[in-house]
Design a protein around this motif. Structure first.
Motif, PDB file in Angstrom:
ATOM      1  N   ARG A   1      36.906  -7.776 -75.171  1.00  0.00           N
ATOM      2  CA  ARG A   1      36.131  -8.670 -74.296  1.00  0.00           C
ATOM      3  C   ARG A   1      36.229  -8.227 -72.841  1.00  0.00           C
ATOM      4  N   ALA A   2      37.399  -7.833 -72.419  1.00  0.00           N
ATOM      5  CA  ALA A   2      37.592  -7.374 -71.041  1.00  0.00           C
ATOM      6  C   ALA A   2      36.758  -6.113 -70.780  1.00  0.00           C
TER       7      ALA A   2
ATOM      8  N   GLU B   1      33.990  -5.259 -72.335  1.00  0.00           N
ATOM      9  CA  GLU B   1      32.581  -5.664 -72.301  1.00  0.00           C
ATOM     10  C   GLU B   1      32.243  -6.323 -70.971  1.00  0.00           C
ATOM     11  N   ARG B   2      33.160  -7.129 -70.439  1.00  0.00           N
ATOM     12  CA  ARG B   2      32.919  -7.757 -69.130  1.00  0.00           C
ATOM     13  C   ARG B   2      32.801  -6.710 -68.031  1.00  0.00           C
ATOM     14  N   ARG B   3      33.648  -5.688 -68.080  1.00  0.00           N
ATOM     15  CA  ARG B   3      33.574  -4.613 -67.077  1.00  0.00           C
ATOM     16  C   ARG B   3      32.238  -3.883 -67.172  1.00  0.00           C
TER      17      ARG B   3
ATOM     18  N   GLU C   1      29.477  -6.078 -65.789  1.00  0.00           N
ATOM     19  CA  GLU C   1      29.515  -6.128 -64.327  1.00  0.00           C
ATOM     20  C   GLU C   1      28.915  -4.854 -63.727  1.00  0.00           C
TER      21      GLU C   1
END
Length: 65
Positions: free
Chosen positions: A16-17, A19-21, A24
């Protein structure tokens, strides 16, 4: 005492981290707000309408007709 860690939860959190990066980075690279897109579309339509309004009608200028 050591806290028990679920490897599946750790893997999902890591994914998840990542994918968030990525999201962004894509927002920075490609993103425009809805308002910015709408404004650009409206300005383009206005420019096209202004250009069409300034077109000359060549049908009345033909001396051979």
């Amino acid at each position: 005492m050591v806290e028990i860690l679920s490897l599946a939860k750790a893997r999902k959190a890591r994914d998840r981290a990542a994918e968030r990066r990525t999201a962004e980075e894509n927002r920075v690279r490609f993103g425009r707000t809805r308002a910015e897109r709408d404004t650009a579309e409206r300005e383009s339509a206005d420019a096209a309408r202004r250009l069409d309004g300034h077109r000359r009608d060549d049908a009345g200028d033909d001396p051979s007709a």
